[in-house]
Design a protein around this motif. Structure first.
Motif, PDB file in Angstrom:
ATOM      1  N   THR A  76       0.463  -0.591  -6.535  1.00 20.70           N
ATOM      2  CA  THR A  76      -0.600   0.239  -7.012  1.00 20.70           C
ATOM      3  C   THR A  76       0.057   0.817  -8.248  1.00 20.70           C
ATOM      4  O   THR A  76       1.340   0.819  -8.398  1.00 20.70           O
TER       5      THR A  76
ATOM      6  N   LYS B  85       2.572   3.552  -7.203  1.00 26.79           N
ATOM      7  CA  LYS B  85       3.877   2.819  -6.533  1.00 26.79           C
ATOM      8  C   LYS B  85       4.838   2.092  -7.663  1.00 26.79           C
ATOM      9  O   LYS B  85       6.153   2.370  -7.429  1.00 26.79           O
TER      10      LYS B  85
ATOM     11  N   ASP C 132      -7.010   6.780 -10.743  1.00 25.85           N
ATOM     12  CA  ASP C 132      -6.920   5.487 -10.575  1.00 25.85           C
ATOM     13  C   ASP C 132      -5.393   4.994 -10.083  1.00 25.85           C
ATOM     14  O   ASP C 132      -5.114   3.904  -9.827  1.00 25.85           O
TER      15      ASP C 132
ATOM     16  N   ALA D 136      -3.862   5.215  -7.104  1.00 25.49           N
ATOM     17  CA  ALA D 136      -3.932   4.606  -5.920  1.00 25.49           C
ATOM     18  C   ALA D 136      -4.509   2.957  -5.810  1.00 25.49           C
ATOM     19  O   ALA D 136      -4.403   2.405  -4.916  1.00 25.49           O
ATOM     20  N   GLN D 137      -5.148   2.737  -7.081  1.00 18.67           N
ATOM     21  CA  GLN D 137      -5.842   1.258  -7.052  1.00 18.67           C
ATOM     22  C   GLN D 137      -4.702   0.471  -7.419  1.00 18.67           C
ATOM     23  O   GLN D 137      -3.497   0.625  -8.225  1.00 18.67           O
ATOM     24  N   PRO D 138      -4.815  -1.061  -6.965  1.00 18.79           N
ATOM     25  CA  PRO D 138      -3.723  -1.964  -7.173  1.00 18.79           C
ATOM     26  C   PRO D 138      -3.701  -2.381  -8.525  1.00 18.79           C
ATOM     27  O   PRO D 138      -4.884  -2.122  -9.178  1.00 18.79           O
TER      28      PRO D 138
ATOM     29  N   TYR E 187      -6.810  -3.254 -12.526  1.00 17.42           N
ATOM     30  CA  TYR E 187      -6.598  -2.380 -13.877  1.00 17.42           C
ATOM     31  C   TYR E 187      -7.174  -3.537 -15.005  1.00 17.42           C
ATOM     32  O   TYR E 187      -6.989  -4.661 -14.906  1.00 17.42           O
TER      33      TYR E 187
ATOM     34  N   LYS F  88     -13.088   2.035  -3.889  1.00 18.62           N
ATOM     35  CA  LYS F  88     -12.103   2.732  -4.873  1.00 18.62           C
ATOM     36  C   LYS F  88     -11.346   3.845  -3.966  1.00 18.62           C
ATOM     37  O   LYS F  88     -12.108   4.652  -3.227  1.00 18.62           O
ATOM     38  N   THR F  89      -9.849   3.806  -3.967  1.00 14.71           N
ATOM     39  CA  THR F  89      -9.058   4.658  -3.222  1.00 14.71           C
ATOM     40  C   THR F  89      -8.723   5.602  -4.420  1.00 14.71           C
ATOM     41  O   THR F  89      -7.903   5.572  -5.312  1.00 14.71           O
TER      42      THR F  89
ATOM     43  N   TYR G 232      -6.516   8.645  -5.902  1.00 15.19           N
ATOM     44  CA  TYR G 232      -5.124   8.969  -5.626  1.00 15.19           C
ATOM     45  C   TYR G 232      -5.061  10.559  -4.991  1.00 15.19           C
ATOM     46  O   TYR G 232      -5.705  11.341  -5.824  1.00 15.19           O
TER      47      TYR G 232
ATOM     48  N   SER H 183       7.010  -5.677  -1.016  1.00 15.78           N
ATOM     49  CA  SER H 183       5.657  -5.533  -1.268  1.00 15.78           C
ATOM     50  C   SER H 183       5.068  -7.100  -1.775  1.00 15.78           C
ATOM     51  O   SER H 183       4.088  -7.606  -1.645  1.00 15.78           O
TER      52      SER H 183
ATOM     53  N   SER I  57       2.082  -9.360  -0.220  1.00 15.89           N
ATOM     54  CA  SER I  57       1.019  -9.474  -0.866  1.00 15.89           C
ATOM     55  C   SER I  57       0.422 -10.878  -1.000  1.00 15.89           C
ATOM     56  O   SER I  57      -0.756 -10.985  -1.489  1.00 15.89           O
TER      57      SER I  57
END
Lengths: 235, 533
Positions: free
Chosen positions: A90, A93, A125, A127-129, A133, B281-282, B284, B304, B308
């Motif tokens: 994300t 991360k 955004d 927290a988005q992978p 994007y 959508k998560t 943040y 990760s 993944s």
């Protein structure tokens, strides 16, 4: 801040960069322009320490990148022309990963992430992978990750590609802000209007050779940068 | 147009054999031969397995006049192998090609793109199904000595099987494409589904041995029963015996079925290839995060990366599941079996051989965990990130080795403790049954990392290439498996003058030393090797 002395890089028989020398002092925004395949990316990658060069020397803050690459990399940040980031992470991360590498304390990194992500309107955004994007969002993330450790020298390859006008404006402000604090910027661009307005110094490269460099006013004189560039390209 | 696309696919498929992407030059003749030899070894290894199976049933079935049943059974295995080998890569290979955007922007009908992309799947499926079909045909031709018609019939059957494999792969790929945009946690679901497939496959494979011996003894009875109840199977199998009318029917039917599937795939191809996952959508929320060392950061990044990708998990982490299963099986069935083994026979330490054999099995199973082999190549276009950061290459490579070691050692310790419980050796043997596989896991983690960085090719368009088809993975799995097998083989002469605990002790010391030496090589040469990528 950056001193390139007689840099030469060959790809087989082709000379990508030929005896290039230039110097960037603290506080300077240094633009690097040239036609496609002129040797801009090769030069920038060599400065960033991700490409071995054949001859010459590159010093960052007085330290040779050939001899002490890790020492140099601690004080620089590099943004490539295509922001290929870790898609499986994300945004947050990835930023923490970079912050960990540079050993940035928890509170400092949080405040910097907050500041830059807010500037680029990317906070929500994070927290988005990264795989979700857009190109522009990846570019913004790459810029934030470059600024997160407060580098002394930022090397950017076409940094404005994919950015919306507001983000471009923010990046220009950040570039100026970093130079005002004693840092330096070395970036390539094809947008000559941006280079003309933003850069303190400019270098023009053609077929791997530096054909003109110096303070913006000296290089362009009374003409526009575009006119000078086209004239030099035509020679 | 289709010709140009097929040429592109051919070039993409075969280029890696002849061209070194890392050095950007054509491979030497020796390197090309080496590459082909490696792949030939892999194919022969799998073919040998089916050769033994075909040999055990061919005589009885052909003597009972049930050659058709022989072909039906072997075609079934060939279909399973083909679908197993190529089915899972169909989705990524057909729908997720990195040149999608480019091809879609050109005036190319989707059907042509599908057909061209399926070329790779067809080659792969034909090779995988050939590991069962080719030995089956050879065994039949040499055992039953049929006429020329049956030879042609057998070849036609292989073509039919290859077409059916491609059809099955297309269906699997299409299902994955449809499911992948609808489900959340698709990595986990893909892995679970694949594991269920693996479990079913191995269940059938192991049950097949009992069924085959039963079948050999009662060939005529089974042949009559199947012919009566499933006449279709009889007709299909008779193609291999040279039944030309049915060859034509099945060839036409399988080609027609494939054409229909391709037609349906083409209609929905653009939509499926460009469909994006339905993400919720998560948002943040800022949390306090503790800083980590550079090594820990890279370790986390490697974990990760591993979790993944279903492809990565399934192809390089299967041993994580298999090791505990073997451990439980050893506890349930092992003790009883081992108690019947004599201690010495003709001066040879038989029990010692069993102890060494147990360790060998654990080491061989651990070869199915090879995350480090493709991990450098998997950096792909992201290679600029580690290279631009102020981190020594050895730290990055250590993290890659550590991930493999960690995910190996946890199930390995469980299984080796199970093995130590049932092993017939003394207390030293029991300790070494736990210690030696752990040391071997350390060695393979370092070995695979070194191979990974030496032979890495970061220029790929589909992650399946470094994960499934690279030399690093072939060496990482089969090289390590062969190395493990040699541990048991060497004990055959050594067992006459050396106790198992002494032998295992020496092996432990040797592999620990080798692991440390290779780690030193990584530390010293890692920067240069990583810098070359």
């Amino acid at each position: 801040m950056l001193r390139i002395e007689h840099l030469t890089k060959n790809y087989g028989d082709k000379k990508a960069v030929d005896d290039l020398s230039l110097q960037i002092r603290p506080g300077e925004i240094y633009g690097f322009i040239g036609h496609n395949g002129a040797g801009k990316t090769t030069t920038l990658k060599s400065v960033a320490g991700i490409l071995k060069f054949d001859e010459g020397e590159i010093y960052i803050g007085g330290i040779s990148i050939r001899e002490k690459p890790l020492e140099c990399k601690k004080i620089i940040a590099y943004i490539p022309d295509n922001p290929d980031l870790y898609d499986f992470m994300t945004g947050i991360k990835y930023l923490n990963f970079i912050a960990d590498i540079f050993g940035i304390p928890s509170e400092e990194r949080q405040s910097r992430i907050r500041e830059y992500a807010d500037k680029f309107e990317l906070t929500e955004d994070l927290a988005q992978p990264i795989s979700a994007y857009s190109h522009g969002m990846k570019q913004k993330l790459a810029i934030i990750s470059a600024w997160i450790h407060e580098p002394k020298l930022v090397i950017m390859d076409e940094p404005f590609v994919g950015l919306d006008p507001k983000a471009s404006h923010t990046l220009k402000e950040m570039m100026r802000g970093l130079c005002d604090k004693g840092g330096a910027i070395f970036f390539s661009t094809h947008v000559l209007e941006v280079a003309e307005k933003l850069c303190d110094k400019i270098a023009i490269i053609k077929h791997g050779r530096l054909i003109r460099s110096g303070p913006m006013e000296e290089v362009k004189g009374d003409d526009s940068l575009e006119e000078v560039f086209l004239e030099l390209e035509g020679e | 147009m289709i010709k140009s696309l097929l040429k592109k696919q051919f070039a993409e498929f075969f280029r890696r054999f002849f061209f070194d992407y890392k050095r950007n030059k054509v491979r030497s003749k020796g390197a090309v031969v080496g590459f082909f030899l490696l792949y030939a070894y892999l194919i022969l290894y799998m073919s040998g397995m089916f050769f033994v199976m075909a040999n055990s049933i061919c005589r009885s079935l052909s003597d009972a006049g049930a050659g058709w049943l022989y072909f039906a059974i072997m075609s079934g295995f060939a279909l399973m192998m083909g679908a197993f080998g190529s089915g899972f890569s169909t989705y990524s290979g057909v729908y997720k090609g990195k040149d999608n955007d480019l091809l879609f922007s050109l005036p190319i009908p989707p059907r042509d793109i599908v057909v061209a992309r399926l070329l790779n799947v067809y080659i792969l499926g034909t090779v995988y199904s050939g590991t069962a079909m080719v030995p089956a045909l050879l065994v039949y031709w040499f055992t039953a000595r049929p006429g020329f018609g049956a030879v042609i019939g057998g070849l036609i059957l292989y073509v039919i099987v290859s077409l059916l494999v491609l059809t099955l792969s297309c269906v699997i790929g299409r299902i994955i494409a449809a499911v992948s945009v609808r489900v959340k946690k698709k990595n986990v679901i893909t892995v679970l589904l694949a594991l269920a497939f693996f479990a079913a496959y191995f269940f059938v494979y192991f049950k097949a041995r009992d069924l085959i011996s039963d079948l050999s003894e009662n060939a005529a009875v089974y042949a009559d029963a199947i012919r009566g109840k499933a006449y279709f199977v009889y007709l299909f199998g008779s193609v291999g015996e040279g039944s030309f009318p049915w060859s034509a029917v099945f060839l036409a039917a399988s080609a027609g079925l494939l054409a229909l599937v391709i037609f349906l795939m083409s209609r929905s191809f653009f939509g499926n290839a460009t469909a994006s996952e339905k993400l919720s959508k998560t948002v943040y929320r800022e949390k306090t995060i503790r800083g980590r060392s550079a090594f820990a950061a890279f370790l986390g990044k490697e974990f990760s990366r591993f979790t993944s990708s279903p492809n990565y998990m399934l192809n390089c982490g299967l041993g994580v599941i298999l090791l505990p299963i073997v451990g439980v099986l050893l506890l349930i069935k092992g003790g009883d079996l081992l108690s019947r083994i004599p201690e010495f026979e003709g001066g040879f330490d038989v029990k010692g051989m069993v102890c060494v054999g147990l360790c060998t099995v654990l080491c061989a199973l651990s070869s199915m965990i090879d995350t480090a082999s493709p991990s450098v190549a998997l950096e792909g276009k992201n290679i600029w990130i580690p290279r631009s950061l102020p981190v020594p290459a050895k730290t990055i490579l250590h993290a890659k080795a550590a991930v493999q070691f960690i995910i190996t050692i946890i199930p390995m310790l469980f299984t080796s403790v199970c093995a130590a419980v049932i092993t017939p050796g003394n207390v030293f043997v029991r300790i070494l049954t736990v210690l030696f596989p752990a040391v071997f896991a350390f060695f393979t983690a370092v070995f695979n990392t070194l191979i990974g960085v030496c032979l890495a090719n970061v220029h790929w368009t589909d992650e399946v290439v470094p994960i499934k088809q690279s030399a690093t993975v072939v060496i990482g799995v089969f090289g390590v498996m062969a190395l493990a097998a040699n541990i048991a083989l060497l004990y055959i002469p050594a067992g006459f003058f050396m106790r198992a605990d002494v032998y295992l002790g020496i092996c432990t010391a040797v592999f620990a030393a080798l692991g440390v030496i290779l780690l030193r090589v990584i530390d010293k040469k890692g920067e240069v090797l990583f810098g070359r990528l």
